[in-house]
Design a protein around this motif. Structure first.
Motif, PDB file in Angstrom:
ATOM      1  N   LEU A  22       0.827  -1.205   0.000  1.00 34.78           N
ATOM      2  CA  LEU A  22       0.000   0.000   0.000  1.00 34.78           C
ATOM      3  C   LEU A  22       0.865   1.262   0.000  1.00 34.78           C
ATOM      4  CD1 LEU A  22      -2.677   1.600   0.394  1.00 34.78           C
ATOM      5  CD2 LEU A  22      -2.390   1.214   2.839  1.00 34.78           C
ATOM      6  N   LEU A  23       1.824   1.315   0.887  1.00 33.40           N
ATOM      7  CA  LEU A  23       2.657   2.511   1.022  1.00 33.40           C
ATOM      8  C   LEU A  23       3.620   2.699  -0.143  1.00 33.40           C
ATOM      9  CD1 LEU A  23       3.352   2.283   4.849  1.00 33.40           C
ATOM     10  CD2 LEU A  23       1.797   3.873   3.681  1.00 33.40           C
ATOM     11  N   SER A  24       3.856   1.637  -0.896  1.00 36.66           N
ATOM     12  CA  SER A  24       4.756   1.719  -2.056  1.00 36.66           C
ATOM     13  C   SER A  24       4.011   2.049  -3.346  1.00 36.66           C
ATOM     14  CB  SER A  24       5.488   0.385  -2.236  1.00 36.66           C
ATOM     15  OG  SER A  24       6.245   0.079  -1.104  1.00 36.66           O
ATOM     16  N   ASP A  25       2.699   2.135  -3.290  1.00 35.17           N
ATOM     17  CA  ASP A  25       1.891   2.396  -4.477  1.00 35.17           C
ATOM     18  C   ASP A  25       2.089   3.847  -4.930  1.00 35.17           C
ATOM     19  OD1 ASP A  25      -0.027   2.722  -6.440  1.00 35.17           O
ATOM     20  OD2 ASP A  25      -1.621   1.722  -5.308  1.00 35.17           O
ATOM     21  N   GLU A  26       2.817   4.007  -6.022  1.00 38.97           N
ATOM     22  CA  GLU A  26       3.132   5.352  -6.541  1.00 38.97           C
ATOM     23  C   GLU A  26       1.913   6.055  -7.142  1.00 38.97           C
ATOM     24  OE1 GLU A  26       6.009   6.978  -6.175  1.00 38.97           O
ATOM     25  OE2 GLU A  26       6.828   5.266  -5.063  1.00 38.97           O
ATOM     26  N   LYS A  27       0.845   5.306  -7.403  1.00 40.79           N
ATOM     27  CA  LYS A  27      -0.352   5.893  -8.004  1.00 40.79           C
ATOM     28  C   LYS A  27      -1.198   6.659  -6.987  1.00 40.79           C
ATOM     29  CE  LYS A  27      -0.532   2.152 -11.326  1.00 40.79           C
ATOM     30  NZ  LYS A  27      -1.121   0.834 -11.565  1.00 40.79           N
ATOM     31  N   LEU A  28      -1.012   6.346  -5.696  1.00 40.02           N
ATOM     32  CA  LEU A  28      -1.816   6.975  -4.654  1.00 40.02           C
ATOM     33  C   LEU A  28      -1.097   8.191  -4.063  1.00 40.02           C
ATOM     34  CD1 LEU A  28      -3.048   3.846  -2.661  1.00 40.02           C
ATOM     35  CD2 LEU A  28      -4.334   5.165  -4.342  1.00 40.02           C
ATOM     36  N   PRO A  29      -1.855   9.237  -3.740  1.00 43.09           N
ATOM     37  CA  PRO A  29      -1.256  10.375  -3.048  1.00 43.09           C
ATOM     38  C   PRO A  29      -0.906   9.992  -1.608  1.00 43.09           C
ATOM     39  CG  PRO A  29      -3.613  10.744  -3.360  1.00 43.09           C
ATOM     40  CD  PRO A  29      -3.275   9.464  -4.056  1.00 43.09           C
ATOM     41  N   PRO A  30       0.076  10.660  -1.020  1.00 40.19           N
ATOM     42  CA  PRO A  30       0.500  10.331   0.350  1.00 40.19           C
ATOM     43  C   PRO A  30      -0.638  10.326   1.368  1.00 40.19           C
ATOM     44  CG  PRO A  30       2.076  11.823  -0.640  1.00 40.19           C
ATOM     45  CD  PRO A  30       0.912  11.713  -1.597  1.00 40.19           C
ATOM     46  N   SER A  31      -1.549  11.255   1.248  1.00 42.20           N
ATOM     47  CA  SER A  31      -2.645  11.313   2.227  1.00 42.20           C
ATOM     48  C   SER A  31      -3.531  10.074   2.131  1.00 42.20           C
ATOM     49  CB  SER A  31      -3.482  12.576   2.022  1.00 42.20           C
ATOM     50  OG  SER A  31      -4.029  12.603   0.716  1.00 42.20           O
TER      51      SER A  31
END
Length: 106
Positions: free
Chosen positions: A34-43
């Motif tokens: 989840l945290l490595s997913d570059e498609k998602l914004p940090p928030s």
């Protein structure tokens, strides 16, 4: 459910550590993905991670009440949450395995 055998209780106290470590490893890998997913914004990563941790920290794969009265209930919870499988119960008494199997099927 009937009382537990002393040998099953002792084995559970050893196995639960292994099972919980294995379960938390799976949860940690979900978090890493989840945290490595570059498609998602940090928030969005943050809030999804918080939701996952909040949900999982209450599961039997993370925490259980270590009492004989909760022993079989904990096994059922672990099975329902897919923290363990029936194969993980192979070292337990045949009576316990059969009882848990009946409850799961029932």
């Amino acid at each position: 459910m009937t009382n537990c055998k002393e040998s099953d209780w002792k084995l559970f106290r050893v196995k639960i550590v292994e099972w919980q470590e294995r379960y938390m490893d799976k949860v940690n890998k979900k978090l890493i993905k989840l945290l490595s997913d570059e498609k998602l914004p940090p928030s969005e990563k943050f809030w999804k991670a918080e939701k996952l941790i909040f949900r999982e920290k209450k599961s039997a794969g993370v925490i259980v009440e270590m009492s004989r009265s909760m022993f079989k209930i904990n096994l059922i919870k672990l099975l329902n949450e897919k923290a363990i499988t029936m194969d993980d119960l192979a070292d337990f008494s045949p009576e316990l395995q059969e009882e848990i199997k009946k409850v799961k099927e029932g």
